[in-house]
Motif scaffolding. Structure first.
Motif, PDB file in Angstrom:
ATOM      1  N   ASN A   1      -8.982  29.620 -62.909  1.00  0.00           N
ATOM      2  CA  ASN A   1      -8.309  30.926 -62.883  1.00  0.00           C
ATOM      3  C   ASN A   1      -9.178  31.967 -63.573  1.00  0.00           C
ATOM      4  OD1 ASN A   1      -6.111  28.950 -62.471  1.00  0.00           O
ATOM      5  ND2 ASN A   1      -4.763  30.706 -62.733  1.00  0.00           N
TER       6      ASN A   1
ATOM      7  N   HIS B   1      -3.197  38.033 -60.267  1.00  0.00           N
ATOM      8  CA  HIS B   1      -3.387  36.606 -60.544  1.00  0.00           C
ATOM      9  C   HIS B   1      -4.569  36.173 -59.673  1.00  0.00           C
ATOM     10  CE1 HIS B   1      -1.710  32.375 -61.194  1.00  0.00           C
ATOM     11  NE2 HIS B   1      -2.536  32.186 -60.170  1.00  0.00           N
TER      12      HIS B   1
ATOM     13  N   HIS C   1      -7.948  33.748 -58.702  1.00  0.00           N
ATOM     14  CA  HIS C   1      -8.670  32.469 -58.838  1.00  0.00           C
ATOM     15  C   HIS C   1     -10.160  32.705 -58.662  1.00  0.00           C
ATOM     16  CE1 HIS C   1      -5.695  29.214 -59.386  1.00  0.00           C
ATOM     17  NE2 HIS C   1      -4.862  30.192 -59.048  1.00  0.00           N
TER      18      HIS C   1
ATOM     19  N   ASP D   1      -0.750  26.794 -64.643  1.00  0.00           N
ATOM     20  CA  ASP D   1      -1.856  26.762 -63.685  1.00  0.00           C
ATOM     21  C   ASP D   1      -3.093  26.089 -64.282  1.00  0.00           C
ATOM     22  OD1 ASP D   1      -2.117  27.303 -61.052  1.00  0.00           O
ATOM     23  OD2 ASP D   1      -2.640  29.416 -61.236  1.00  0.00           O
TER      24      ASP D   1
END
Ligand code: ZN
Length: 531
Positions: free
Chosen positions: A241, A205, A207, A13
């Motif tokens: 991220n 996870h 962002h 990512d």
């Protein structure tokens, strides 16, 4: 005590950030560094999406990692296809890893509108893919894409996705804030709802589109999530991220979650800088914990506090994350900054209160004329030396002259015009005055040559000093060519580097001052070594 697993996705990512591209060798080197700070899983890439990642996983099999496990990333099987023949899933089983992470839709709208399939088939895709990978003996993590948006729009379908993944045997279900716009309280509420439905271990996870990726990750941990996905320096698609360089110390130092050892934590700053160097990005000096300026003090009040009590203006001991405190000397400084800085530079300053005050006034005066010492320690150190009553400089500038000439050449020569620069320099060393002249490819170069020529007779070892960087900054842009110019010079003797500053309305004079400081500083150091 809570325990968590750190899952790094810098190599998958993280490279989605605009401008980042890692070679296979870069990725292998970064993986070694991630292992050093003790992350539990390293997501190496998406073997189903590009040949570079296939090559990476081939080579990664020869990596010896002492803490981390390598993971490969992919997606669930395609709609209406078979897991056993799905190219993407086959690439995962061929990657030579024991851990795989597959992403699937956990939002009703995404499944229908983007995947263009039915809600039922989406559930089948998830279940089939996880079962297939589990049957191959792999550890399987399921990334529930768009989970928080999906949960907001239709909670029952998103919860059903998590349940299906858990029933199919997923070792953890990772809840994704894919669009990065969820608020911390929404994260907590959604996770609480999931926990009522299933006992499968959960991951997060996040962002950073709402600047909340770290806050949301910590909120998720407090709500009971045990796997944390993030990247070094927060690199990633769009705004990035969740930043592991903040999350790891937050967990360990603020939340007492022992996710890495003290020794691993102390390598964090080094690893952060290493990854930005490999990514060819200037390390962000203002990053919390690991930034160059994370523990830098400029205000005089802060520095006077710091001298009395080291923790008065810092939230942790910087060495815990491998960083260090710094004090800037600038027009905002107080006397304490100067004394502290002198101590930091290892200088024994026999200056009394009055002398320090005089020095401070001089710094302020010079700064008002465009000098800046934040990034020119060597020039600042010279100021301190010059403030001592018995200071004897290794040389003194008497005067200089520079001629720049544009000449026409005879027509037979290749280039019809040439620029000539010549400098004449008068320097006093002890009782002797040297008068030298030299040519150069520009006026600053000519001055440099002439000054060296004069000094080399007295100090032959000066030949090893090189100018490695020369930066010019215009300070008052509106004044155009009449404005103040600051010159910063970086020099090296092959072992050490040092920085000096000069400022003037005349670029040649500004350069001359920075250049002379550079040579004087080095000679001073040599003297100190010799005696
Ligand atoms: Zn992501």
């Amino acid at each position: 005590m809570l325990s968590v697993q750190l899952y790094d996705t810098t190599l998958r990512d993280g490279v989605q950030r605009e401008g980042i591209s890692f070679s296979v060798v870069d990725k292998l080197n970064i993986a070694r560094k991630l292992d050093e700070i003790g992350v539990h899983f390293i997501e190496g890439g998406w073997p189903g999406s590009n040949p570079k990642d296939i090559e990476f996983f081939k080579k990664a099999q020869r990596l010896t990692l002492s803490h981390s496990k390598m993971a490969a990333f992919g997606s669930t099987r395609r709609p209406k296809a078979k897991a056993e023949t799905d190219a993407n899933l086959l690439a995962l089983t061929d990657a030579g890893v024991k851990v795989v992470t597959i992403v699937g839709k956990s939002s009703e709208l995404q499944a229908i509108q983007v995947l263009e399939t039915t809600l039922k088939e989406n559930l089948n895709m998830i279940a089939d893919s996880i079962k297939y990978l589990k049957a191959k003996g792999l550890t399987v993590f399921f990334d529930a894409e768009h989970f928080f948006n999906g949960f907001k729009a239709n909670p029952s379908y998103s919860l059903r996705v998590v349940e299906v993944a858990a029933e199919a045997g997923a070792d953890a279900v990772v809840l994704c804030d894919t669009n990065g716009g969820t608020m911390p309280d929404e994260i907590t509420a959604a996770i609480n709802a999931v926990k009522k439905q299933t006992t499968v271990p959960l991951g997060i996870h996040a962002h950073n589109d709402g600047e909340l990726a770290v806050a949301n990750t910590l909120a998720a941990v407090q709500a009971g999530v045990t796997q944390i996905q993030g990247t070094i320096n927060g690199y990633g698609e769009r705004c990035g991220n969740a930043n592991l360089c903040s999350i790891i110390p937050d967990l360990k130092l603020k939340m007492s979650i022992d996710c890495v050892t003290d020794e691993q934590l102390a390598k964090l700053t080094e690893v952060s800088h290493y990854v930005s160097e490999v990514a060819n990005l200037v390390p962000d000096a203002f990053l919390p914990y690991v930034g160059f300026n994370a523990f830098t003090h400029k205000a005089g009040l802060h520095v006077s506090g710091l001298v009395k009590w080291i923790d008065s203006y810092q939230h942790i001991d910087p060495s815990q994350v491998g960083n260090q405190p710094r004090v800037l000397v600038s027009e905002l400084s107080g006397k304490r900054n100067i004394l502290y800085k002198a101590k930091e530079l290892g200088l024994d300053l026999p200056l009394r209160g009055k002398e320090v005050q005089k020095l401070l006034e001089q710094v302020k005066l010079l700064e008002s004329r465009g000098f800046q010492y934040d990034n020119a320690d060597a020039s600042f150190e010279l100021l301190l030396h010059r403030a001592k009553p018995d200071y004897k400089p290794p040389f003194e500038l008497v005067d200089f002259m520079v001629v720049v000439e544009k000449r026409r050449r005879p027509p037979a020569q290749k280039s019809l015009e040439e620029m000539l620069s010549e400098a004449v320099v008068k320097v006093r060393v002890g009782d002797e005055v040297m008068h030298t002249a030299a040519e150069g490819n520009g006026p600053v170069n000519a001055l440099d040559q002439a000054l060296r020529k004069a000094l080399l007779r007295f100090y032959p070892s000066l030949a090893q000093v090189r100018l490695v960087d020369y930066k010019v900054r215009i300070l008052e842009e509106s004044v155009g060519t009449g404005s103040q110019v600051r010159v910063l010079i970086e020099s090296s003797d092959g072992v050490e580097e040092w920085r000096t500053v000069g400022s003037s309305t005349n670029i040649i004079e500004a350069s001359w001052l920075a250049l002379a400081d550079s040579l004087e500083y080095w000679l001073l150091k040599q003297y100190a070594k010799d005696c």
